[in-house]
Scaffold this active site. Structure first.
Site, PDB file in Angstrom:
ATOM      1  N   GLU A  42      70.552  72.111  34.977  1.00  0.00           N
ATOM      2  CA  GLU A  42      69.544  72.264  33.920  1.00  0.00           C
ATOM      3  C   GLU A  42      69.233  70.914  33.288  1.00  0.00           C
ATOM      4  O   GLU A  42      68.072  70.571  33.032  1.00  0.00           O
ATOM      5  CB  GLU A  42      70.067  73.235  32.855  1.00  0.00           C
ATOM      6  CG  GLU A  42      69.145  73.403  31.662  1.00  0.00           C
ATOM      7  CD  GLU A  42      69.913  73.631  30.376  1.00  0.00           C
ATOM      8  OE1 GLU A  42      69.373  73.275  29.311  1.00  0.00           O
ATOM      9  OE2 GLU A  42      71.044  74.148  30.426  1.00  0.00           O
ATOM     10  N   ASP A  46      65.541  69.355  33.630  1.00  0.00           N
ATOM     11  CA  ASP A  46      64.725  69.058  32.449  1.00  0.00           C
ATOM     12  C   ASP A  46      64.048  67.705  32.607  1.00  0.00           C
ATOM     13  O   ASP A  46      62.845  67.551  32.355  1.00  0.00           O
ATOM     14  CB  ASP A  46      65.612  69.092  31.202  1.00  0.00           C
ATOM     15  CG  ASP A  46      64.875  68.634  29.957  1.00  0.00           C
ATOM     16  OD1 ASP A  46      63.880  69.280  29.584  1.00  0.00           O
ATOM     17  OD2 ASP A  46      65.282  67.621  29.356  1.00  0.00           O
ATOM     18  N   ASP A 115      66.418  77.938  30.778  1.00  0.00           N
ATOM     19  CA  ASP A 115      67.467  77.119  31.397  1.00  0.00           C
ATOM     20  C   ASP A 115      67.500  77.285  32.917  1.00  0.00           C
ATOM     21  O   ASP A 115      67.660  76.308  33.657  1.00  0.00           O
ATOM     22  CB  ASP A 115      68.843  77.489  30.825  1.00  0.00           C
ATOM     23  CG  ASP A 115      69.021  77.039  29.384  1.00  0.00           C
ATOM     24  OD1 ASP A 115      68.152  76.293  28.885  1.00  0.00           O
ATOM     25  OD2 ASP A 115      70.029  77.429  28.770  1.00  0.00           O
ATOM     26  N   GLU A 118      64.716  75.406  34.659  1.00  0.00           N
ATOM     27  CA  GLU A 118      65.016  73.975  34.750  1.00  0.00           C
ATOM     28  C   GLU A 118      66.097  73.690  35.783  1.00  0.00           C
ATOM     29  O   GLU A 118      66.014  72.710  36.535  1.00  0.00           O
ATOM     30  CB  GLU A 118      65.443  73.443  33.379  1.00  0.00           C
ATOM     31  CG  GLU A 118      64.300  73.387  32.371  1.00  0.00           C
ATOM     32  CD  GLU A 118      64.734  72.902  31.010  1.00  0.00           C
ATOM     33  OE1 GLU A 118      63.904  72.297  30.300  1.00  0.00           O
ATOM     34  OE2 GLU A 118      65.916  73.122  30.638  1.00  0.00           O
TER      35      GLU A 118
END
Length: 227
Positions: A42, A46, A115, A118
């Protein structure tokens, strides 16, 4: 996971990366055993997502200053937007989680869905590089990117924001109730209360019910009485 790979039009060379991306930390917590989870992916995803969308917006709006581009990117990577991308891929169905997390609605929780989207992007980046990650991101985010391209100036929508915020906590929606109405027929004033789970969150006054509801939602977002 074959159906997910079909949806994103990408087949993993290392299927373990996809399993890791789909594993919520609650699995290891409940089993009390050292297992992988998607938190590191994650973190990576991101950054990859931000870079891909930043590059796309930079190309789409050559005349926009940094501040405007930052606001547009924020719309695309907000929790609300990421949850929508995850739902379109049905990621909640593939997410592995502990029983307690699932029983508390974790499979549809906005933070979990944001989450896992990502982490999926992070996994694709590690498995297939930036070119494949970019292709999947732009395909998943196509409609959202098209929307900001058509309407780069975001209209503030306190009612929608309040709805999304509260539904991330509970499936129950806020309700709006007229508490007062005054003035002549051609110049009415409405007072409206917004309530949620037996809580009074805010009150708004306006020359129409719609404007009073918007003001009530804005007040509720400022007070945050649900937390």
């Amino acid at each position: 996971m074959d159906s997910l790979e079909e949806k994103i039009d990408y087949q993993f060379s290392d299927p373990q990366l996809l399993c890791e991306a789909m594993t919520h930390p609650s699995v290891a917590y409940e089993s009390q055993e050292a297992q992988f989870d998607n938190q590191r992916l994650e973190f990576l995803g991101d950054a990859v997502l931000q870079l891909i969308l930043t590059d796309e917006l930079y190309r789409l709006f050559p005349d926009f200053a940094e501040g405007r581009l930052t606001k547009l990117r924020a719309r695309l990577v907000s929790g609300v937007a990421l949850k929508k991308f995850a739902l379109e891929l049905d990621l909640g169905k593939h997410l592995q989680m502990g029983r307690g997390e699932e029983n508390s609605g974790g499979r549809n929780r906005r933070s979990n869905l944001a989450d896992v989207f990502e982490s999926l992007i992070g996994a694709i980046y590690l498995d297939g590089g930036m070119e494949n990650a970019s292709r999947v991101v732009l395909a998943c985010c196509f409609s959202a990117i098209d929307e900001v391209a058509r309407e780069p100036e975001e209209e503030k929508n306190p009612k929608g924001e309040l709805q999304e915020t509260l539904q991330a906590i509970s499936p129950i929606s806020p309700t709006y109730r007229v508490t007062d109405e005054s003035g002549p027929a051609h110049d009415r004033t409405f007072t409206i209360s917004v309530e949620w789970e037996d809580r009074h969150l805010g009150e708004g006054v306006g020359s129409s019910k719609k404007l009073a509801e918007i003001e009530a939602a804005r007040v509720a977002l400022e007070k945050k009485l649900w937390s």
